[in-house]
Design a protein around this motif. Structure first.
Motif, PDB file in Angstrom:
ATOM      1  N   ARG A   1      62.598  32.128  40.178  1.00  0.00           N
ATOM      2  CA  ARG A   1      62.976  32.022  38.751  1.00  0.00           C
ATOM      3  C   ARG A   1      64.462  31.659  38.620  1.00  0.00           C
ATOM      4  N   LEU A   2      65.280  32.230  39.493  1.00  0.00           N
ATOM      5  CA  LEU A   2      66.711  31.907  39.463  1.00  0.00           C
ATOM      6  C   LEU A   2      66.925  30.423  39.735  1.00  0.00           C
ATOM      7  N   HIS A   3      66.282  29.902  40.758  1.00  0.00           N
ATOM      8  CA  HIS A   3      66.460  28.492  41.088  1.00  0.00           C
ATOM      9  C   HIS A   3      65.902  27.585  39.993  1.00  0.00           C
ATOM     10  N   ALA A   4      64.821  27.996  39.369  1.00  0.00           N
ATOM     11  CA  ALA A   4      64.279  27.211  38.262  1.00  0.00           C
ATOM     12  C   ALA A   4      65.246  27.210  37.084  1.00  0.00           C
ATOM     13  N   ALA A   5      65.912  28.346  36.862  1.00  0.00           N
ATOM     14  CA  ALA A   5      66.892  28.427  35.776  1.00  0.00           C
ATOM     15  C   ALA A   5      68.092  27.527  36.061  1.00  0.00           C
ATOM     16  N   ILE A   6      68.499  27.452  37.322  1.00  0.00           N
ATOM     17  CA  ILE A   6      69.584  26.538  37.698  1.00  0.00           C
ATOM     18  C   ILE A   6      69.146  25.093  37.443  1.00  0.00           C
ATOM     19  N   ALA A   7      67.899  24.788  37.795  1.00  0.00           N
ATOM     20  CA  ALA A   7      67.384  23.432  37.587  1.00  0.00           C
ATOM     21  C   ALA A   7      67.322  23.071  36.109  1.00  0.00           C
ATOM     22  N   ALA A   8      67.145  24.063  35.251  1.00  0.00           N
ATOM     23  CA  ALA A   8      67.050  23.805  33.816  1.00  0.00           C
ATOM     24  C   ALA A   8      68.395  23.409  33.209  1.00  0.00           C
ATOM     25  N   ILE A   9      69.479  23.653  33.923  1.00  0.00           N
ATOM     26  CA  ILE A   9      70.815  23.364  33.391  1.00  0.00           C
ATOM     27  C   ILE A   9      71.171  21.882  33.516  1.00  0.00           C
ATOM     28  N   THR A  10      70.648  21.223  34.536  1.00  0.00           N
ATOM     29  CA  THR A  10      71.032  19.831  34.746  1.00  0.00           C
ATOM     30  C   THR A  10      70.606  18.938  33.582  1.00  0.00           C
TER      31      THR A  10
ATOM     32  N   HIS B   1      76.125  20.736  28.482  1.00  0.00           N
ATOM     33  CA  HIS B   1      74.681  20.902  28.342  1.00  0.00           C
ATOM     34  C   HIS B   1      74.304  22.364  28.566  1.00  0.00           C
ATOM     35  N   THR B   2      73.438  22.875  27.748  1.00  0.00           N
ATOM     36  CA  THR B   2      72.975  24.249  27.910  1.00  0.00           C
ATOM     37  C   THR B   2      71.543  24.248  28.384  1.00  0.00           C
ATOM     38  N   GLY B   3      71.269  24.843  29.544  1.00  0.00           N
ATOM     39  CA  GLY B   3      69.909  24.901  30.063  1.00  0.00           C
ATOM     40  C   GLY B   3      69.264  26.209  29.689  1.00  0.00           C
ATOM     41  N   SER B   4      68.015  26.276  29.897  1.00  0.00           N
ATOM     42  CA  SER B   4      67.290  27.511  29.657  1.00  0.00           C
ATOM     43  C   SER B   4      66.513  27.854  30.894  1.00  0.00           C
ATOM     44  N   ALA B   5      66.263  29.105  31.103  1.00  0.00           N
ATOM     45  CA  ALA B   5      65.559  29.523  32.304  1.00  0.00           C
ATOM     46  C   ALA B   5      64.196  28.886  32.335  1.00  0.00           C
ATOM     47  N   ALA B   6      63.884  28.228  33.461  1.00  0.00           N
ATOM     48  CA  ALA B   6      62.602  27.567  33.580  1.00  0.00           C
ATOM     49  C   ALA B   6      61.599  28.518  34.165  1.00  0.00           C
ATOM     50  N   GLN B   7      60.436  27.973  34.353  1.00  0.00           N
ATOM     51  CA  GLN B   7      59.415  28.853  34.829  1.00  0.00           C
ATOM     52  C   GLN B   7      59.567  29.141  36.292  1.00  0.00           C
ATOM     53  N   ALA B   8      58.809  29.747  36.791  1.00  0.00           N
ATOM     54  CA  ALA B   8      58.813  30.135  38.155  1.00  0.00           C
ATOM     55  C   ALA B   8      58.971  29.026  39.035  1.00  0.00           C
ATOM     56  N   GLY B   9      59.985  29.991  39.688  1.00  0.00           N
ATOM     57  CA  GLY B   9      60.389  29.977  40.536  1.00  0.00           C
ATOM     58  C   GLY B   9      60.913  30.121  41.358  1.00  0.00           C
TER      59      GLY B   9
ATOM     60  N   LEU C   1      72.681  18.858  44.715  1.00  0.00           N
ATOM     61  CA  LEU C   1      72.775  18.058  43.494  1.00  0.00           C
ATOM     62  C   LEU C   1      72.737  18.953  42.261  1.00  0.00           C
ATOM     63  N   LEU C   2      71.872  19.945  42.279  1.00  0.00           N
ATOM     64  CA  LEU C   2      71.776  20.859  41.135  1.00  0.00           C
ATOM     65  C   LEU C   2      73.027  21.720  41.011  1.00  0.00           C
ATOM     66  N   ILE C   3      73.585  22.124  42.145  1.00  0.00           N
ATOM     67  CA  ILE C   3      74.809  22.925  42.100  1.00  0.00           C
ATOM     68  C   ILE C   3      75.952  22.109  41.501  1.00  0.00           C
ATOM     69  N   GLU C   4      76.065  20.841  41.885  1.00  0.00           N
ATOM     70  CA  GLU C   4      77.096  19.965  41.305  1.00  0.00           C
ATOM     71  C   GLU C   4      76.919  19.873  39.786  1.00  0.00           C
ATOM     72  N   ASP C   5      75.708  19.662  39.328  1.00  0.00           N
ATOM     73  CA  ASP C   5      75.462  19.555  37.890  1.00  0.00           C
ATOM     74  C   ASP C   5      75.761  20.864  37.173  1.00  0.00           C
ATOM     75  N   THR C   6      75.408  21.980  37.817  1.00  0.00           N
ATOM     76  CA  THR C   6      75.658  23.280  37.199  1.00  0.00           C
ATOM     77  C   THR C   6      77.155  23.529  37.051  1.00  0.00           C
ATOM     78  N   LEU C   7      77.940  23.131  38.043  1.00  0.00           N
ATOM     79  CA  LEU C   7      79.398  23.283  37.967  1.00  0.00           C
ATOM     80  C   LEU C   7      79.972  22.551  36.756  1.00  0.00           C
ATOM     81  N   TRP C   8      79.392  21.409  36.435  1.00  0.00           N
ATOM     82  CA  TRP C   8      79.898  20.606  35.329  1.00  0.00           C
ATOM     83  C   TRP C   8      79.320  21.012  33.980  1.00  0.00           C
ATOM     84  N   HIS C   9      78.076  21.449  33.945  1.00  0.00           N
ATOM     85  CA  HIS C   9      77.375  21.561  32.672  1.00  0.00           C
ATOM     86  C   HIS C   9      76.989  22.984  32.248  1.00  0.00           C
ATOM     87  N   ALA C  10      77.127  23.963  33.122  1.00  0.00           N
ATOM     88  CA  ALA C  10      76.696  25.322  32.756  1.00  0.00           C
ATOM     89  C   ALA C  10      77.610  25.916  31.690  1.00  0.00           C
ATOM     90  N   SER C  11      77.024  26.451  30.636  1.00  0.00           N
ATOM     91  CA  SER C  11      77.765  27.143  29.592  1.00  0.00           C
ATOM     92  C   SER C  11      77.873  28.625  29.951  1.00  0.00           C
TER      93      SER C  11
END
Length: 277
Positions: free
Chosen positions: A190-199, A2-10, A148-158
């Motif tokens: 913004r960084l944390h929102a971008a991480i959240a966008a990856i899940t 899965h490819t996420g995109s940077a989300a809004q603030a945060g 939870l988001l870190i686990e998802d990012t490990l699996w799904h971040a491109s």
């Protein structure tokens, strides 16, 4: 993958959201004219319009008591005679200066800021509007969702996702160099929102970004909260986040989870036990 995109603030608490307020009706004839000089770039011209709109709303804020309702975003945007994008930029400027706050729902809108409550987070303090308890609770829930988001990012971040996260780290680094804790906090959000966008978990990502919006939306400024200089503290937080992204890039689950644990427990350890957590 899965490819996420940077989300809004945060952000982050010590990585310590939008800050907000608005104003009553004013004479449109007194509004400054848009700069249309041929040699002005679209970006610089847009920034100039946003600054002038922010100055107009700031003048209105000065004319009313703290906590006064200034109107809706659309009413103030129309008053300032600027586009939606330009007004949003002006609103960010006003919030960063602690002049306005935004309240949702019926009877909501932009209000002149009431700079009173605070929430202590790590070696910094978030100076808030009147929603102190809500922000403190949002921070606790957000921290609980981080692993939870870190686990998802490990699996799904491109690779593109990781590159996008590094761009946010670069913005945080610049804020450290500029000794600008407010800019650092917003870049961190913004960084944390971008991480959240990856899940791929839509509910998790939506809940997390909503919490970030709540935290950011009621934050007026960032202040030092201990003997350690705030610039040293945000430099440390920058390093921690940079190392976290490196671990995600290597798919080093143990290190990534260790760092997010340090990220949250170092905040909790330095909080005042009598302060909201």
């Amino acid at each position: 993958m899965h490819t996420g995109s940077a989300a809004q603030a945060g952000a982050d608490p010590a990585d310590a959201s939008d800050l907000r307020r608005s104003a009553p009706q004013a004479n449109r004839a007194s509004l400054p004219r848009v700069d249309r000089r041929a040699d002005a770039s679209p970006r610089s011209a847009g920034s100039g319009r946003a600054e002038r709109a922010a100055e107009r709303v700031a003048a209105l804020v000065q004319s009313v008591p703290p906590g006064s309702r200034l109107g809706t975003k659309e009413e103030l945007r129309t008053l300032c005679e600027v586009s939606v994008g330009t007004f949003n930029e002006a609103l960010r400027l006003l919030q960063a200066r602690g002049l306005v706050t935004v309240k949702p729902g019926p009877g909501g809108g932009l209000f002149s800021a009431e700079q009173t409550p605070m929430v202590r987070l790590g070696n910094s303090v978030l100076a808030l509007d009147a929603q102190e308890a809500d922000v403190a609770n949002a921070v606790r829930i957000r921290d609980a969702l981080d692993p939870l988001l870190i686990e998802d990012t490990l699996w799904h971040a491109s690779p593109a996702d990781i590159a996008g996260l590094r761009e946010h780290i670069a913005v945080m680094e610049k804020a450290v160099g500029d000794a600008d804790p407010v800019a650092f906090v917003h870049a961190n959000w913004r960084l944390h929102a971008a991480i959240a966008a990856i899940t791929p978990n839509v509910l998790l990502g939506s809940l997390y970004t909503s919490l970030l919006d709540l935290i950011e939306g009621h934050t007026l400024s960032v202040l030092p909260a201990s003997e350690q200089p705030l610039d040293e503290y945000i430099a440390h937080r920058h390093t921690l986040h940079r190392d976290l992204i490196d671990a995600l890039d290597r798919r080093d689950r143990h290190e990534a989870l260790r760092l997010i644990h340090e990220h949250n427990t170092t905040l909790a350890a330095s909080e005042d036990p009598h302060a909201p957590s």
